[in-house]
Enzyme design. Sequence first.
Site, short mmCIF file in Angstrom:
data_model
loop_
_atom_site.label_atom_id
_atom_site.label_comp_id
_atom_site.label_asym_id
_atom_site.label_seq_id
_atom_site.Cartn_x
_atom_site.Cartn_y
_atom_site.Cartn_z
N HIS A 110 63.05 31.69 24.60
CA HIS A 110 64.46 32.21 24.17
C HIS A 110 64.63 33.65 24.31
CE1 HIS A 110 64.09 28.38 21.88
NE2 HIS A 110 64.85 28.05 22.72
N LEU B 17 56.85 32.73 4.21
CA LEU B 17 57.24 31.44 3.68
C LEU B 17 56.35 30.90 2.73
CD1 LEU B 17 58.73 30.34 7.19
CD2 LEU B 17 60.04 30.65 4.75
N VAL C 138 54.10 25.09 4.05
CA VAL C 138 53.63 25.39 5.31
C VAL C 138 52.31 25.01 5.76
CG1 VAL C 138 53.13 27.64 6.80
CG2 VAL C 138 54.98 27.74 5.11
N PRO C 139 52.22 24.14 6.90
CA PRO C 139 51.08 23.58 7.37
C PRO C 139 50.11 25.09 7.96
CG PRO C 139 52.57 23.07 8.92
CD PRO C 139 53.47 23.77 7.90
N ALA D 262 56.23 32.44 -0.72
CA ALA D 262 57.76 32.18 -1.49
C ALA D 262 57.89 30.75 -1.92
CB ALA D 262 58.86 32.47 -0.35
N GLY D 263 57.22 29.81 -1.47
CA GLY D 263 56.83 28.40 -2.08
C GLY D 263 57.27 27.47 -1.04
#
Length: 629
Positions: free
Chosen positions: A303, A322, A329-330, A325-326
């Site tokens: 992209h 992320l 996330v894997p 922040a809660g």
Amino acid sequence: KSPPVSRKQSEVIPEGNVQAAKVEVSGVQSDGSSLFSKNTKAIVWGMQTRAVQGMLDFDFVCRRVEPSVVAMIYPFTGDHKQKFYWGHKEILIPVYKNMSDAFGKHPQADVLVNFASLRSAYDSTLEALNYTQVRVIAIIAEGIPENMTRKIIKKAHENDVAIIGPATVGGIKPGCFKIGNTGGMMDNILYSKLYRPGSVAYVSRSGGMSNELNNIVSKNSDGVYEGVAIGGDRYPGTTFMDFIMRYQNNPEIKMIVLLGEVGGIEEYEVCEALKSNRINKPLVAWCIGTCASMFASEVQFGHAGACANSDQETATAKNKSLRAAGAHVPDTFDDLGETVSQVYRSLVDAGIITVKEEEAPPTVPMDFSWARELGLIRKPASFMTSICDERGQELLYAGMPITDVLKQELGIGGVISLLWFQRPLPRYACMFIEMCLMVTADHGPAVSGAHNTIVCARAGKDLVSSLVSGLLTIGDRFGGALNDAAKQFSEAYDSGLIPMDFVNSMRKKGQLIMGIGHRVKSINNPDMRVKIIKDYVLKNFPKTPLLDYALEVEKITTSKKPNLILNVDGIIAVAFVDFLRQSNCFNKEEAQEYIEMGSINGLFVLGRSIGFIGHYMDQKQASYHCTLQ
């Protein structure tokens, strides 16, 4: 970053309460309302028939009452109707040359799916923004200059229109509406259960990866409620937060999936929203492009916006933020499905999601071409041809590559041998064919075929019309005697009739002997064309029994009248039969088949076409010179 999209709740079409009358809707709403419903109507810019058919098939499997596509715009043709399938039935969708006609005649259409190329997407999108009924525009093209994209975003913001894209596959609202090719083909839509809504909404940069998300979500939860790919360009028309906040406020959506990527900082807005509890629904997130750290220098991914210009823009840094922040996330993208599954199961256990019983979708008929490609069906061909094959890397004439035809200098006689008789013929046979074409090419302007061609040419007709006019005169009395001459002489010879008995039997029947007789030429004024062919055949053919028989018949007929000579039709006909029977290239059945199918007449038709075209051009040149004078 694009400016925030203004939201006007009073202009939203609430989910499940779509008004039949025209309603102005603006931008991406943050109150939980959906962009699309089962009554959404769209206009498609571009002759993307496959994409439109995919949208209609999706509508049908979602049990929509009416198709979502009401019209198409294609400025390169006149107004017309295009045929599509609606389930088992066929329907017609109007195609307009002008956008004003499309929107004017379909005021209920409030979505434009713009398949225009990067060269025309800017102008067509700006034009669409002039219509107040438009509330969503999906721009599929990638590569639109960034300054043009920013102008589009600015005007869309002023007009309260949501832009999805550029450089996107679009978005999908299972059970309601899909943009273009979103979701892939029907087998993938059924497999991913996109024909009915689930509880999970996602937003992605990548259109291709959004199809992967459909698969991941459907396998690890009750399915997708809505999914949008905002596009991979540096300046998307709408942002992650535009859609996530709408998902946050929609009570039907129980969890959210975010698929970001390397480049840009939009994901950090999501982090701030998580920290401030503006987003309190479970959010599963992953930013692709973590492999960029393995390269010595910064990498530009597919992209336009997928390139980190700072450490903050790397996928690794975003995933870390992320998680902090809660967000769920894997560790890797491979674990994304398992993470979705864990969050989903926890919501089911907590009673937040109630698993519903599956309902089988209606059957969508498979297109014939696709079914045949999959090997599911077979159908007899309407017709078959074995003389030529253009499907490979090189054109084949009866199995011989065209390069070999030219290298071996087969000439026009060799080409005829391949296309007419589907085999290479001996050199003497090819020369005979070419000789026949040369001597039959023309016989003056007074014969009926040339006369008709000339009259048509002078009447202003085109080449094909004039040529056909001349060819239609060919028959027993003009050129068409070759086949009948071949049949009469060969049948008499094969039955054992001596030449005298053959002549007498034809006289008793009151029938003319085809190939015998000439208006001008006679035994004392021979036709040089006949002499040339006769001398060549007697010299080069292995055997000439039928020609010898015809020459004996000529002796009898000329003894009665000097002009009853073996003419051009006759000499070509009997010589061709001798070739078919005596060349060892054909068996007896094949030789007889070629005689009966009229192949010998083909030589006269092909040869005389050369002359007819010459007469046409001669008359056109004469007319042109007269005009100049």
